[in-house]
Design a protein around this motif. Structure first.
Motif, short mmCIF file in Angstrom:
data_model
loop_
_atom_site.label_atom_id
_atom_site.label_comp_id
_atom_site.label_asym_id
_atom_site.label_seq_id
_atom_site.Cartn_x
_atom_site.Cartn_y
_atom_site.Cartn_z
N ALA A 267 -8.63 3.45 0.40
CA ALA A 267 -8.79 2.00 0.29
C ALA A 267 -9.42 1.66 -1.04
O ALA A 267 -9.98 2.53 -1.74
CB ALA A 267 -9.66 1.49 1.44
N SER B 161 -6.85 -0.87 -5.39
CA SER B 161 -6.09 -1.31 -4.22
C SER B 161 -5.72 -0.08 -3.40
O SER B 161 -5.74 1.05 -3.90
CB SER B 161 -4.82 -2.06 -4.63
OG SER B 161 -3.90 -1.19 -5.26
N THR B 162 -5.41 -0.30 -2.15
CA THR B 162 -5.05 0.81 -1.27
C THR B 162 -3.86 1.57 -1.82
O THR B 162 -2.82 0.98 -2.13
CB THR B 162 -4.74 0.30 0.14
OG1 THR B 162 -5.88 -0.40 0.66
CG2 THR B 162 -4.38 1.45 1.07
N CYS B 163 -4.00 2.88 -1.96
CA CYS B 163 -2.91 3.70 -2.52
C CYS B 163 -3.16 5.16 -2.19
O CYS B 163 -4.26 5.57 -1.83
CB CYS B 163 -2.81 3.52 -4.04
SG CYS B 163 -4.33 3.92 -4.93
N ARG B 164 -2.10 5.93 -2.33
CA ARG B 164 -2.21 7.37 -2.14
C ARG B 164 -2.72 8.01 -3.42
O ARG B 164 -2.25 7.69 -4.51
CB ARG B 164 -0.84 7.96 -1.79
CG ARG B 164 -0.86 9.47 -1.59
CD ARG B 164 0.53 10.00 -1.36
NE ARG B 164 0.58 11.45 -1.26
CZ ARG B 164 1.68 12.17 -1.27
NH1 ARG B 164 2.86 11.56 -1.36
NH2 ARG B 164 1.63 13.49 -1.18
N SER C 152 0.81 -1.21 0.00
CA SER C 152 0.00 0.00 0.00
C SER C 152 0.84 1.27 0.00
O SER C 152 1.83 1.37 0.74
CB SER C 152 -0.92 0.00 1.23
OG SER C 152 -1.75 -1.13 1.23
N ASP C 153 0.44 2.20 -0.85
CA ASP C 153 1.03 3.54 -0.86
C ASP C 153 2.54 3.50 -1.06
O ASP C 153 3.29 4.19 -0.38
CB ASP C 153 0.69 4.28 0.44
CG ASP C 153 1.06 5.76 0.39
OD1 ASP C 153 1.10 6.31 -0.72
OD2 ASP C 153 1.31 6.35 1.47
N VAL D 41 -4.34 8.61 1.51
CA VAL D 41 -4.43 7.20 1.14
C VAL D 41 -5.90 6.78 1.11
O VAL D 41 -6.67 7.08 2.02
CB VAL D 41 -3.65 6.32 2.14
CG1 VAL D 41 -3.84 4.84 1.82
CG2 VAL D 41 -2.17 6.68 2.10
N ARG E 69 -4.39 0.81 -10.88
CA ARG E 69 -4.88 1.18 -9.55
C ARG E 69 -6.02 2.19 -9.64
O ARG E 69 -6.98 2.13 -8.88
CB ARG E 69 -3.74 1.77 -8.72
CG ARG E 69 -2.93 0.71 -7.99
CD ARG E 69 -1.86 1.33 -7.13
NE ARG E 69 -1.42 0.40 -6.12
CZ ARG E 69 -0.31 0.55 -5.41
NH1 ARG E 69 0.47 1.58 -5.63
NH2 ARG E 69 0.02 -0.34 -4.50
#
Length: 339
Positions: A305, A277-280, A46-47, A303, A260
């Motif tokens: 989810a 997907s979880t990301c900033r 993540s991130d 971020v 993403r």
């Protein structure tokens, strides 16, 4: 060694470059990502702003050496049999941090285990280990086949865009910004006298708003005669960061199901987007007033989810003709604000 079998594959991916709201730049990188059980491995981290060592814009000899390293045909570059799985997209220096893992053979199988975030010569698994990732056991024949196929058919992204427009000052600033982030850019008024082999070197063509349909058709015809398949970009407004994001999106060859950021719309005082997907995610609004002054509003930077999200926009930032750019590690999307 016990570990359930996982499928191993490879897929094209990008680390989107761009002109950031504060004026900074981040470099565009094309690379080949690892796909484990049908899902990009990077999505499990993540991130994380990083690229695999299989970057398609590095010299062929180094690319080949990276493939051979993952096949264990060379000594591990780090202590304890560790290999870089993802590294810094700007400099690839270990001091910036990298995701590393032990890669070893068990019979004919390849096993990736003990994933960790590493900034020094030795990884501290207790402090910086990714305890929820792996170990992964890959069948040797599929693993070798996927990696060696890169040597038979090396990635050849076309990091070049042809800019066609009438506002020379805007085009010059846009070309400079693109070159700064690693995308080649040339300026032309048409493509009539450009050799076919040169046209085939472009990945995208961007039209300014002042270019009429007859001229656009002539350019498309020139590329068709040359057998060149490119992405076509209709510039939304003479705002350089906005146009950079449009071109970045056009050059992205990542399959939609492995991105993403997959959707962006903007209506009135809100933008809606979807991430897989979880990301900033950074969301920025742009508008140009009647005096051609550009106004920038940073609407969101945090971020998210996986799922759909609604991001509030300042009504003052979206009045009149305005646009929204959403950016994450793996790409950028652009949407015009509708009212």
């Amino acid at each position: 060694m016990s570990a359930e079998y996982a499928t191993f594959g490879l897929a094209p991916a990008i680390r989107a470059g761009g002109v950031l709201p504060g004026g900074d730049y981040q470099v565009h990188r094309d690379f080949v990502d690892f796909v484990v059980d049908g899902r990009p491995l990077l999505f499990q981290l993540s991130d994380l702003d990083a690229v695999s060592p299989l970057a398609s814009d590095i010299p062929p000899a180094i690319f080949t050496a990276q493939v051979q390293s993952l096949l264990l045909e060379a000594d591990a570059p780090l202590e304890d049999g560790r290999y870089v799985i993802y590294g810094c997209p700007e400099c690839e220096d270990l001091s910036c941090g990298a995701v590393t893992a032990v890669i070893e053979k068990d019979g004919d199988d390849f096993v990736w285990r003990d994933f960790a975030w590493q900034t020094r010569e030795r990884a501290d698994l207790e402090l910086n280990g990714y305890h929820g990732i792996g170990p992964f056991r890959f069948r040797g024949d599929a693993y070798r086949s996927a990696l060696t196929s890169l040597l038979d058919h090396p990635a050849a992204p076309r990091h070049r865009v042809l800019l066609i427009g009438s506002r020379v000052a805007v085009l010059a600033r846009l070309a400079a910004a693109l070159r700064t982030i690693g995308i080649g850019a040339e300026i032309a008024y048409d493509a009539t006298d450009v050799p076919a082999e040169e046209l085939r070197g472009y990945g995208a063509v961007a039209f300014g708003r002042a270019i009429g349909e007859p001229q656009r058709a002539a350019v498309r015809e020139a590329f068709a005669r040359a057998g060149a398949e490119v992405a076509w970009v209709d510039g939304l407004a003479p705002i350089v960061p906005l146009l950079v994001a449009q071109i970045e999106d056009a050059l992205d060859r990542t399959p939609v199901e492995r991105r993403r950021l997959t959707e962006l719309t903007a209506v009135g005082d809100a933008a809606e987007l979807e991430v897989t997907s979880t990301c900033r995610v950074q969301v920025t609004a742009y508008r140009q007033d009647r005096l051609h002054r550009v106004h920038v509003h940073e609407a969101f930077d945090d971020v998210l989810a996986a799922g759909r999200h609604r991001i509030a926009l300042d009504p003052r930032a979206t009045k009149g003709e305005s646009f929204v750019v959403a950016r994450t590690t793996g790409g950028a999307l652009v949407a015009a604000v509708t009212h």
